[in-house]
Design a protein around this motif. Structure first.
Motif, short mmCIF file in Angstrom:
data_model
loop_
_atom_site.label_atom_id
_atom_site.label_comp_id
_atom_site.label_asym_id
_atom_site.label_seq_id
_atom_site.Cartn_x
_atom_site.Cartn_y
_atom_site.Cartn_z
N CYS A 120 0.87 -1.17 0.00
CA CYS A 120 0.00 0.00 0.00
C CYS A 120 0.90 1.22 0.00
O CYS A 120 1.22 1.78 1.04
CB CYS A 120 -0.92 0.00 1.21
N CYS A 125 -4.06 6.37 1.32
CA CYS A 125 -4.68 5.18 1.89
C CYS A 125 -3.98 4.77 3.19
O CYS A 125 -4.53 4.94 4.27
CB CYS A 125 -4.62 4.06 0.86
N CYS A 127 -3.38 1.87 4.44
CA CYS A 127 -4.00 0.76 5.16
C CYS A 127 -2.99 -0.36 5.47
O CYS A 127 -3.24 -1.20 6.33
CB CYS A 127 -5.17 0.19 4.36
N GLY A 128 -1.89 -0.37 4.72
CA GLY A 128 -0.86 -1.38 4.97
C GLY A 128 -1.14 -2.74 4.36
O GLY A 128 -0.35 -3.67 4.50
N ARG A 153 -7.37 2.09 -1.69
CA ARG A 153 -8.26 0.92 -1.77
C ARG A 153 -9.59 1.31 -2.39
O ARG A 153 -10.15 2.34 -2.09
CB ARG A 153 -8.53 0.39 -0.36
ZN LIG Z 1 -4.02 0.85 1.27
#
Ligand SMILES: [Zn+2]
Length: 211
Positions: A120, A125, A127-128, A153
């Motif tokens: 990511c 984002c 989010c990892g 995402r």
């Molecule tokens: Zn992400």
């Protein structure tokens, strides 16, 4: 319905040491194979280790070949294989019949399969999760250049039809793309995308040093 190719693979008698090890279960994942730097010489190795492998024909064209008897036309197929989860291979195959060209390309694509690093890398984002590119990468082939840019995402793959197919089979769900040059030349364009995806493991990031 099962294809002829699948039936052929079921009666696989390995011709290489690596093939035997895979068939006997001594090597049970593609990761092991790449970590050891082992070269794949049999397509069945890939079919065994990646049972969910999918295949798509990206392009079929006619090419001229110079022979002793003069010019001869051959079909050239470009085939992509991927498991939609981090492995992708693209290659061409030539033959006098379309079917033969596709079969050769499908075998070559398996022999050239490569891991794709996902992540990511999107600042929007964070989010990892492994839904996009870890960072921006570019690839080039025959005067065509493509840049794969991390996206948030839910974005989807903002790309042309060919790039969408390839990124989907590689398991990249969200990314932006930018391309330059004669992007309608599908063979060059496909190999440019493949080149960019391969670079996800060639580039070393600061994070790799910490680990
Ligand atoms: Zn992400």
């Amino acid at each position: 319905m099962r294809s002829n190719r699948e039936e052929k693979y079921e009666t696989w008698v390995p011709r290489t040491k690596l093939g035997k090890m895979v068939l006997e279960g001594q090597i049970s994942s593609m990761e092991e194979l790449f970590m050891e730097g082992l070269k794949i010489r049999e397509p069945e190795i890939v079919n065994t280790l990646l049972p969910n492998l999918q295949e798509e024909v990206l392009d079929i064209g006619l090419v001229q070949k110079q022979t002793d008897a003069g010019e001869k036309s051959q079909f050239r197929a470009i085939v992509v294989v991927g498991n939609r989860d981090g492995y992708i291979g693209i290659a061409s195959g030539k033959a006098s019949q379309v079917r033969g060209a596709i079969e050769k390309a499908a075998v070559n694509a398996r022999l050239h399969i490569t891991p794709v690093r996902r992540g990511c890398g999107s600042w929007e984002c964070g989010c990892g999760k492994h839904h996009s590119m870890p960072f921006q990468v570019s690839g080039e082939c025959g005067g065509v250049e493509i840049v794969l840019i991390p996206g948030p995402r839910g974005l989807g793959t903002v790309a042309s039809g060919t790039a969408k197919i390839i990124l989907g089979l590689a398991g990249v769900k969200d990314c932006w793309t930018k391309s330059y040059g004669s992007t309608r030349t599908i063979p060059s364009f496909s190999f440019a995308v493949f080149d960019a995806l391969k670079k996800t493991y060639q580039l070393v990031t600061p994070g790799d040093w910490v680990r």
